[in-house]
Design an enzyme around this catalytic site. Structure first.
Site, PDB file in Angstrom:
ATOM      1  N   ASP A   1       0.829  -1.222   0.000  1.00  0.00           N
ATOM      2  CA  ASP A   1       0.000   0.000   0.000  1.00  0.00           C
ATOM      3  C   ASP A   1       0.859   1.267   0.000  1.00  0.00           C
ATOM      4  O   ASP A   1       0.432   2.306   0.481  1.00  0.00           O
ATOM      5  CB  ASP A   1      -0.930  -0.008   1.214  1.00  0.00           C
ATOM      6  CG  ASP A   1      -0.145  -0.024   2.520  1.00  0.00           C
ATOM      7  OD1 ASP A   1       1.101  -0.056   2.461  1.00  0.00           O
ATOM      8  OD2 ASP A   1      -0.770   0.021   3.594  1.00  0.00           O
TER       9      ASP A   1
ATOM     10  N   CYS B   1       4.885  -0.016   2.729  1.00  0.00           N
ATOM     11  CA  CYS B   1       5.401  -1.312   3.194  1.00  0.00           C
ATOM     12  C   CYS B   1       6.680  -1.165   4.014  1.00  0.00           C
ATOM     13  O   CYS B   1       6.869  -1.884   4.995  1.00  0.00           O
ATOM     14  CB  CYS B   1       5.626  -2.264   2.024  1.00  0.00           C
ATOM     15  SG  CYS B   1       6.795  -1.664   0.789  1.00  0.00           S
TER      16      CYS B   1
ATOM     17  N   HIS C   1       9.237  -3.766  -3.049  1.00  0.00           N
ATOM     18  CA  HIS C   1       8.433  -3.966  -1.844  1.00  0.00           C
ATOM     19  C   HIS C   1       9.294  -4.498  -0.698  1.00  0.00           C
ATOM     20  O   HIS C   1      10.184  -5.319  -0.920  1.00  0.00           O
ATOM     21  CB  HIS C   1       7.321  -4.980  -2.183  1.00  0.00           C
ATOM     22  CG  HIS C   1       6.404  -5.275  -1.046  1.00  0.00           C
ATOM     23  ND1 HIS C   1       5.362  -4.445  -0.689  1.00  0.00           N
ATOM     24  CD2 HIS C   1       6.362  -6.317  -0.175  1.00  0.00           C
ATOM     25  CE1 HIS C   1       4.720  -4.973   0.346  1.00  0.00           C
ATOM     26  NE2 HIS C   1       5.320  -6.098   0.684  1.00  0.00           N
TER      27      HIS C   1
ATOM     28  N   HIS D   1       1.743  12.048 -11.736  1.00  0.00           N
ATOM     29  CA  HIS D   1       1.080  10.767 -11.438  1.00  0.00           C
ATOM     30  C   HIS D   1       2.070   9.849 -10.728  1.00  0.00           C
ATOM     31  O   HIS D   1       3.181   9.646 -11.196  1.00  0.00           O
ATOM     32  CB  HIS D   1       0.630  10.073 -12.737  1.00  0.00           C
ATOM     33  CG  HIS D   1      -0.341  10.887 -13.544  1.00  0.00           C
ATOM     34  ND1 HIS D   1      -0.633  10.624 -14.862  1.00  0.00           N
ATOM     35  CD2 HIS D   1      -1.080  11.973 -13.202  1.00  0.00           C
ATOM     36  CE1 HIS D   1      -1.526  11.505 -15.302  1.00  0.00           C
ATOM     37  NE2 HIS D   1      -1.804  12.334 -14.321  1.00  0.00           N
TER      38      HIS D   1
END
Length: 208
Positions: free
Chosen positions: A13, A16, A120, A201
């Site tokens: 999310d 991490c 991650h 973005h």
């Protein structure tokens, strides 16, 4: 020494790193908002150390940026959190099997471990058996006089090498991402950063 190294998966999310640190330090996977505040306060309190050259952006801008739950953490944040908790943080990179150790210059007496797949962070823990419940996880390890954590270190490295053999990582120079805002496809971290800078973005999803 009895037990096995286990990778405790942290939700993907964008927080991490913070939640993985929260888990190995406090057995809490929801520490991200609090730890982002800790980092922002630390950086704001020492603008000379945490200058634009160090942070890559002005001090105040960085503080606002790191408080945004969409933004990812990295080496700067791990170094601050190691000092905040007074423990070394070992971050193992699956692709290279390299271990980056944060806080080692402070001679802390304990260490925790994270594992990184290119995108991650998850927690690395010692568990009595492969599928034991999380409450049995050992996450904090004593640093010995030779600055190792004993047999756990070898077990952790073997685990990381096994993950590398299974190719459980993302090669960030070649991976393909789609922008979640405008759906444009980009290849590699470099193109993703360029797109983010050009458009603002930052919501990318990996796709194959």
């Amino acid at each position: 020494m009895d037990g096995v190294i286990v990778r405790r998966v942290i939700p993907s999310d964008n927080s991490c790193l913070f939640n993985a640190v929260g888990y190995v330090m406090d057995h809490d996977k929801k520490k991200a908002p609090e730890l982002r505040q800790v980092i922002a306060a630390t950086v704001a309190s020492d603008p000379q150390k945490y200058c634009e050259a160090f942070l890559g952006k002005p001090n105040a801008e960085y503080c606002n940026w790191i408080l945004d739950s969409e933004k990812w953490g990295g080496a700067i944040e791990l170094a601050i959190l190691a000092d905040y908790y007074g423990r070394e943080i070992a971050a193992y990179d699956i692709q290279t099997t390299r271990c980056d150790l944060y806080g080692q210059e402070s001679n802390y007496s304990e260490r925790v471990m994270l594992i990184y797949d290119g995108l991650h962070y998850d927690a690395l823990v010692m568990s009595p058996v492969e599928d034991a419940p999380e409450e049995f996880d050992q996450t904090i390890f004593a640093v010995q006089p030779n600055r190792s954590i004993g047999p756990v270190e070898r077990l952790a490295l073997n685990f990381v090498k096994d993950q590398q053999r299974k190719r459980s990582y993302t090669d960030t120079s070649k991976f393909t991402l789609r922008c979640g805002v405008c759906q444009i496809g980009v290849v590699g971290q470099k193109e993703a950063i360029e797109h983010a800078q050009a458009t603002g973005h930052v919501n990318f999803q990996e796709y194959r």
